[in-house]
Scaffold this motif. Sequence first.
Motif, short mmCIF file in Angstrom:
data_model
loop_
_atom_site.label_atom_id
_atom_site.label_comp_id
_atom_site.label_asym_id
_atom_site.label_seq_id
_atom_site.Cartn_x
_atom_site.Cartn_y
_atom_site.Cartn_z
N UNK B 36 0.80 -1.22 0.00
CA UNK B 36 0.00 0.00 0.00
C UNK B 36 0.83 1.27 0.00
N UNK B 37 2.13 1.12 0.17
CA UNK B 37 3.00 2.28 0.26
C UNK B 37 3.36 2.88 -1.09
N UNK B 38 3.46 4.22 -1.09
CA UNK B 38 4.03 4.95 -2.23
C UNK B 38 5.37 5.48 -1.76
N UNK B 39 6.43 5.11 -2.46
CA UNK B 39 7.77 5.40 -1.99
C UNK B 39 8.54 6.27 -2.98
N UNK B 40 9.28 7.22 -2.41
CA UNK B 40 10.28 7.95 -3.19
C UNK B 40 11.57 7.14 -3.08
N UNK B 41 12.25 6.95 -4.21
CA UNK B 41 13.35 5.98 -4.23
C UNK B 41 14.65 6.64 -4.69
N UNK B 42 15.74 6.32 -4.02
CA UNK B 42 17.06 6.78 -4.45
C UNK B 42 17.47 6.02 -5.71
N UNK B 43 17.99 6.73 -6.69
CA UNK B 43 18.48 6.08 -7.91
C UNK B 43 19.98 6.31 -8.02
N UNK B 44 20.51 6.13 -9.18
CA UNK B 44 21.95 6.35 -9.38
C UNK B 44 22.27 7.83 -9.25
N UNK B 45 21.37 8.64 -9.77
CA UNK B 45 21.65 10.08 -9.81
C UNK B 45 20.91 10.87 -8.73
N UNK B 46 19.85 10.31 -8.20
CA UNK B 46 19.05 11.01 -7.18
C UNK B 46 19.17 10.30 -5.85
N UNK B 47 19.91 10.84 -4.94
CA UNK B 47 20.14 10.19 -3.66
C UNK B 47 19.39 10.93 -2.55
#
Lengths: 440, 356
Positions: B36-47
Amino acid sequence: MPAPDPAQNCGSPDHNIHRRRFLQGLSAGAISSMSFAGLFGSPAFAEIAKKKQKHCILLWLCGGPSQFETWDPKPNTTVGGPFKSIPTKIPGTHFSELLPKCASIADKLAVVRSMHTKAKEHTEGINLLQRGHAPRPPFTRPTMGSVLAQQLGQLDSKLPNFILLDPCPEGNEFKGFKAGNWAGWLGAEYSPVRVGGEFKIPDANRLDSITEDDHEAREALRKFFGKKYENDRKSSAASSWNATFERVNGLMSCAHLFDLERIPQADRDHYGPGAFGQHALLARTLVEEGAPFVMVANGMPWDTHVFNHEVYQMAVPDLDNIIFQLTKDLEDRGLLDDTLVIAMGEFGRTPWINQARGRDHFPDAWSLAMAGCGVQGGAVVGATDKYGAEVTEDPFNEENLFATIFTALGIDPHAEFKLDGFPTFHHVENKAAPIKQILS
Amino acid sequence: MKSPSLKKAKEIKLPSHVLDLTLGKDNQLYAACLDGGIYQVSTVTKLLGKPYEEIARHGNYASGINWSSSQNTLVSASYDGDLKWIDPVAKKESKTIKAHDFWSWQSRISPDGKLVATTTGQYLCGGYKYEPAPETEPSVKVFEVASQKLLHEFPHTPPVQSIAFSNNGKILAAGNLMGEVILWDLEQDGKEIARLKTPDFTGWGIIKGHYYTGGVFALHFAPDDQSLYLAGMGSTTDPAAGNGKQLWQKFTWKDGPKKEGAAADGEIGQGLMETLAFHPGGRFFAMAGRLFKGNWNAALFDHENGSKLHEQNVGFRISASTFTPDGKHLYLGGGVNQGRPSENKKWGRIVIYEIT
């Protein structure tokens, strides 16, 4: 639609003649009878159970239905899945939201939430929950249906004592089981007559080119020679063939009872359009005609390693309606007190979701439901932990279950099979106790 | 021209299976998950200083997450039937509306960010062979993102599992369990302009049980909007195993529905394909899902001739995919086994591949 010919109606007088073998057995053994009565909460009910003709409809949910999407939901947990739980007519008891009709008649259902068995694969599980005991080669224990056919059936009934309705010709592991030995040491006369799909028994009519007299004369001759051969050679194979001929003869006289078109459309509509519902309706009408045991199967749709929630959102509403209609109709016809309805499979399904977003086989903690035949409506027996991973209260295994079924149907679960040259076998081994909480 | 290939750059663990992915402002990645969660996720360029951060929560599986660049909002969807508007800066929901009585199977936002479409439908037995019963609520709905106003309701046969806007935003397509896809012209007040049916994406479970499996799980318009790609799984010999062919097919519709291409038999294995994504350059597309048998569960295919350009066994089931706008990375979301509750396992996965 013309009414069935009363002369061919298998439900009439013969079915009022109680010649069940278990009664013969009970009259021969007072000790057995005493212990049998002790299995009931009420001795008076034990007497009633012995006196009345009993029936059983087994809704065989092959593949292993999920307890989470049926009788033991775990909402708001990490394993609960997308379906909510709903309150039932029993305060404090919740079913899956996929069972709203069953929730409305929860006071007529008995639910066991604490089944704990050991078979993890289908063939092993089907054998265990159909026979009530693990295999003991080289002996083949008869299935529940065969034992009930022997114990509840009429020796001279034209209607088969064990009817298996299954429209799905395949079913993978279930297909293998269907091809196997259902009756075990009881012999072929207690094997099921399998029908399903087209709602007609093919080739059951006497050819127009043969007169009734001619047909009977030929049958008498076949019967004479068949029996003579069987006796002279002491041949079990010939005995099986003769039993099969007897059943075919019976079927020829009651084939019309398997024709769904004789049932009013309104009645058919109540059971829904699907094959499972229509076969459940047929099971009801066969019980009305006197059939002691009818098993309704539908392939293996409950085996949801993939698409668990996607399959259950379509399969459980069908089951919900079927149990509701069967219970209501049997009650309306005054048959519920003498008919045991069981809905179960060979195990449950894992709390945890696999990579395919399915649930896998899980015998550790699973659920089933029953109704009728003196089963205590509203009883909810046993419990599992927060995640449904372990039984925390009143674990029961296949022997407890079979002891319960036999007891409810008026059969002594601990009686011995009468088998020449065999080790001692009982209807249920190890003196396993029935689930007393659901016996009236 | 050199064929593209995938090189693994990063793998992220989330609390539960990832059902959808979207790229927001400045290519920030968001995931909708089964818990049920909506998550903001760290990527290679966005930490973020942590692998992920919860920004909203539904009362049931979160099945969709979409970014509206024109409205600066995320719109999520769920099996609770709700759509949520989520402020990515405040990291909290701003509005919730009830879209369906049943699950939102899939949701998509129009390319201009002004419309959000969602599909629903419970499969109930409607016939002896378990043909689906008619819908009890409109299976496809389109809302205006700015006002949350319902603009269109479209009938379909439930369950409707996939939906896509054309690249020009004028056409909406939705596909169901039975392999039926309907196209509507949004500029003509939602007039139905085509209906195609392919039996290849569905199977009746005669072998194991009487029910249908499969369906069209993903739809994507070709870059020129002249054809439509369907992805899913072919008919199964064992529905419980999910062993149908890994399948995509391409259709045109302007002169009547016509199949123009399909995955070649020799290039596919078995398993449900759940997601399609087009590379921004338009030359190739990615299809991914679950591997039952074969060598890959994510692959790149040539848009022109349909040939497989690259294959990858990701190692877990994929449910969502998206390319970065610069075309340099492919994000795939899915999950492994949940594991026993006592393990408290993070079983959602996002893997980031560099396109080389």
